[in-house]
Design a protein around this motif. Structure first.
Motif, PDB file in Angstrom:
ATOM      1  N   VAL A 123       0.777  -1.064  -0.118  1.00 38.73           N
ATOM      2  CA  VAL A 123       0.079  -0.123   0.129  1.00 38.73           C
ATOM      3  C   VAL A 123       0.955   1.237  -0.114  1.00 38.73           C
ATOM      4  O   VAL A 123       2.064   1.214   0.688  1.00 38.73           O
ATOM      5  CB  VAL A 123      -0.915  -0.051   1.139  1.00 38.73           C
ATOM      6  N   ARG A 124       0.457   2.260  -0.798  1.00 38.22           N
ATOM      7  CA  ARG A 124       1.112   3.346  -1.054  1.00 38.22           C
ATOM      8  C   ARG A 124       1.110   4.216   0.445  1.00 38.22           C
ATOM      9  O   ARG A 124       0.115   4.269   1.137  1.00 38.22           O
ATOM     10  CB  ARG A 124       0.447   4.537  -1.753  1.00 38.22           C
ATOM     11  N   TRP A 179      12.562   1.236   4.607  1.00 37.17           N
ATOM     12  CA  TRP A 179      11.390   0.357   4.084  1.00 37.17           C
ATOM     13  C   TRP A 179      11.547   0.528   2.592  1.00 37.17           C
ATOM     14  O   TRP A 179      11.208  -0.316   1.935  1.00 37.17           O
ATOM     15  CB  TRP A 179      10.122   0.494   4.600  1.00 37.17           C
ATOM     16  N   VAL A 180      11.677   1.860   2.154  1.00 35.03           N
ATOM     17  CA  VAL A 180      11.692   2.235   0.684  1.00 35.03           C
ATOM     18  C   VAL A 180      13.013   1.326  -0.087  1.00 35.03           C
ATOM     19  O   VAL A 180      12.734   0.722  -0.944  1.00 35.03           O
ATOM     20  CB  VAL A 180      11.747   3.300   0.504  1.00 35.03           C
ATOM     21  N   ARG A 225       7.515  11.908  -6.085  1.00 36.54           N
ATOM     22  CA  ARG A 225       8.152  10.834  -6.582  1.00 36.54           C
ATOM     23  C   ARG A 225       8.481  10.018  -5.475  1.00 36.54           C
ATOM     24  O   ARG A 225       9.055  10.442  -4.285  1.00 36.54           O
ATOM     25  CB  ARG A 225       9.599  11.302  -7.128  1.00 36.54           C
ATOM     26  N   ILE A 226       8.291   8.479  -5.459  1.00 36.89           N
ATOM     27  CA  ILE A 226       8.602   7.434  -4.505  1.00 36.89           C
ATOM     28  C   ILE A 226       9.913   7.530  -3.956  1.00 36.89           C
ATOM     29  O   ILE A 226      10.863   7.727  -4.566  1.00 36.89           O
ATOM     30  CB  ILE A 226       8.191   6.037  -5.079  1.00 36.89           C
ATOM     31  N   ALA A 250      -0.701  17.010  -2.554  1.00 33.95           N
ATOM     32  CA  ALA A 250       0.042  17.284  -3.805  1.00 33.95           C
ATOM     33  C   ALA A 250       1.386  16.091  -3.840  1.00 33.95           C
ATOM     34  O   ALA A 250       1.526  15.483  -4.988  1.00 33.95           O
ATOM     35  CB  ALA A 250       0.924  18.602  -3.828  1.00 33.95           C
ATOM     36  N   ILE A 251       1.839  15.751  -2.888  1.00 28.98           N
ATOM     37  CA  ILE A 251       2.826  14.753  -2.638  1.00 28.98           C
ATOM     38  C   ILE A 251       2.157  13.333  -2.647  1.00 28.98           C
ATOM     39  O   ILE A 251       2.819  12.451  -3.381  1.00 28.98           O
ATOM     40  CB  ILE A 251       3.555  14.805  -1.214  1.00 28.98           C
ATOM     41  N   LEU A 252       1.072  13.385  -2.048  1.00 28.41           N
ATOM     42  CA  LEU A 252       0.526  11.969  -2.164  1.00 28.41           C
ATOM     43  C   LEU A 252       0.139  11.628  -3.671  1.00 28.41           C
ATOM     44  O   LEU A 252       0.408  10.489  -4.090  1.00 28.41           O
ATOM     45  CB  LEU A 252      -0.767  11.822  -1.375  1.00 28.41           C
ATOM     46  N   ASN A 253      -0.142  12.507  -4.424  1.00 26.00           N
ATOM     47  CA  ASN A 253      -0.638  12.220  -5.934  1.00 26.00           C
ATOM     48  C   ASN A 253       0.641  12.436  -6.997  1.00 26.00           C
ATOM     49  O   ASN A 253       0.593  11.662  -7.897  1.00 26.00           O
ATOM     50  CB  ASN A 253      -1.743  13.446  -6.251  1.00 26.00           C
TER      51      ASN A 253
END
Ligand code: NAD
Ligand code: TDX
Length: 332
Positions: free
Chosen positions: A114-115, A162-163, A232-233, A226-229
């Motif tokens: 999950v994001r 975790w990323v 950049r991961i 804005a960041i959620l959408n």
């Protein structure tokens, strides 16, 4: 994204974000909040129950967290012990919620792919000198001062690990000091506004030269959306609105708006290890994601916040006496 899990959504910034989502987007929201002394159901009162529900529970409860994360399209993680002064008197809950709670959420987000968006603070960078021309950027080294900020720094590092280690689809944001409606009366601005309402003189720690970089909570919410959408991961974005003010100036602005002489405040005991200055350079967020704050003017944002506290005494009154008696014991 249809279903967002917001942890700490009954707290100050989390509840402002929930209001922002319901007013400006079509998503449905589940709030997971254990309603500590800092959480308040009334901050979520009257929201559309077709698009919103509150689950009262702890982010350290792995089985509850797993169930909720499994059905979410994204997790936005606000829940934390958030007050520096409390962290100096009883650090343990900060370790539990900020470190173990974040770990518990990360494990569930990893399992269900999950994001994840992690909410953090500029305090992880330590503090700046008053005359330092530099501001914090995404590459400033971590140098936290308090039990609170060190546990937030630890939680940020967990998210980054975790990323990198597990490919978690996560972003992070580190924001400066927020103000606005629904902020607990233990915090600087609401404490002074409600003191003046009660005919009590505002309390300034030490000399009052310490600088904070103020942003309205609504502007923080629009930045997180804005960041959620579009973020950049794996990236961190600093959130700030060029709102540097020293604490004495803020108290004087409150007194001025509330019709009191601007010298009618008391100096009280300073906070041990008190960070001198925070200042955010939010160029990355502004240029990469096109974000800008709607509240350009601190004075008008402060005025509407004062009006909110005057109009919503039922919301803050139950916490005021306990909060002030705690401060009195600390000489503050
Ligand atoms: P807050 O103290 O007002 O709210 C925290 C919320 O988390 C409360 O509703 C509380 O009940 C809930 N909570 C605490 N422990 C929990 C647990 N174990 N399980 C479930 N819920 C729990 O805090 P805030 O000022 O709204 O801050 C929210 C987030 O934003 C924090 O992560 C904080 O570090 C970050 N932040 C705050 C500021 C600021 O100026 N207030 C600035 C930058 C970043
Ligand atoms: O009565 C007071 N008098 C006073 O002078 C209080 C409560 C505070 N202060 C000073 C201390 C700080 O310099 O005002 C400033 C702001 O204090 P807080 O509201 O406690 O905020 P701060 O410690 O700066 O941290 C806040 O911003 C960053 C949030 O509480 C954190 O959660 C966030 O990470």
């Amino acid at each position: 994204m249809e279903q967002i899990l917001v942890t700490g959504g009954a707290g100050f910034i989390g509840s402002n974000f929930v209001h922002y989502l319901l007013e400006n987007t079509d998503v449905s929201v589940t709030v997971l909040d254990s309603l500590t002394y800092a959480g308040n159901r009334m901050s979520l009162f009257g929201l559309d129950d077709k698009r919103f529900r509150l689950v009262v529970g702890d982010i350290c409860d792995a089985s509850l967290v797993d169930t909720l994360v499994a059905v979410a399209d994204a997790v936005v993680h606000y829940a934390a012990e958030s007050h520096n002064d409390n962290s100096l008197h009883d650090p343990r809950p900060f370790l539990e919620t900020n470190i173990i709670g974040t770990f518990t959420l990360l494990e569930a987000a990893r399992k269900h792919q999950v994001r994840f968006h992690h909410i953090s603070t500029d305090e992880v960078y330590g503090d700046l000198e008053l005359d330092d021309p530099e501001r914090f950027t995404e590459s400033t080294p971590y140098y936290p001062s308090s039990p609170y900020s060190s546990t937030k720094a630890g939680s940020d590092l967990l998210v980054r690990a975790w990323v990198r280690s597990f490919g978690l689809q996560a972003t992070l944001s580190n924001c400066s000091n927020n103000y606005g409606p629904y902020q607990h009366v233990e915090k600087f601005i609401p404490r002074q506004i409600t003191n003046v309402i009660d005919g009590v003189r505002p309390k300034l720690y030490g000399s009052g030269k310490n600088v904070r970089d103020w942003i309205h909570a609504n502007d923080h919410s629009s930045a997180v959306w804005a960041i959620l959408n579009r973020g950049r991961i794996g990236e961190t974005y600093l959130v700030g609105a060029d709102g540097e003010k020293n604490n004495k100036e803020v108290i004087q602005a409150i007194l001025n708006i509330m019709g009191q002489p601007t010298d009618s405040f008391d100096h009280v005991a300073d906070r041990p290890g008190h960070d001198l200055r925070y200042a955010i350079d939010s160029t990355k967020l502004r240029t990469e994601l096109g974000w800008s704050p709607a509240y350009g003017d601190f004075a008008s944002g402060l005025e509407s916040t004062i009006t909110w506290y005057k109009d919503n005494e039922f919301w803050w009154r139950p916490q005021k006496a306990t909060t002030e008696s705690k401060y009195l014991q600390q000489g503050q």
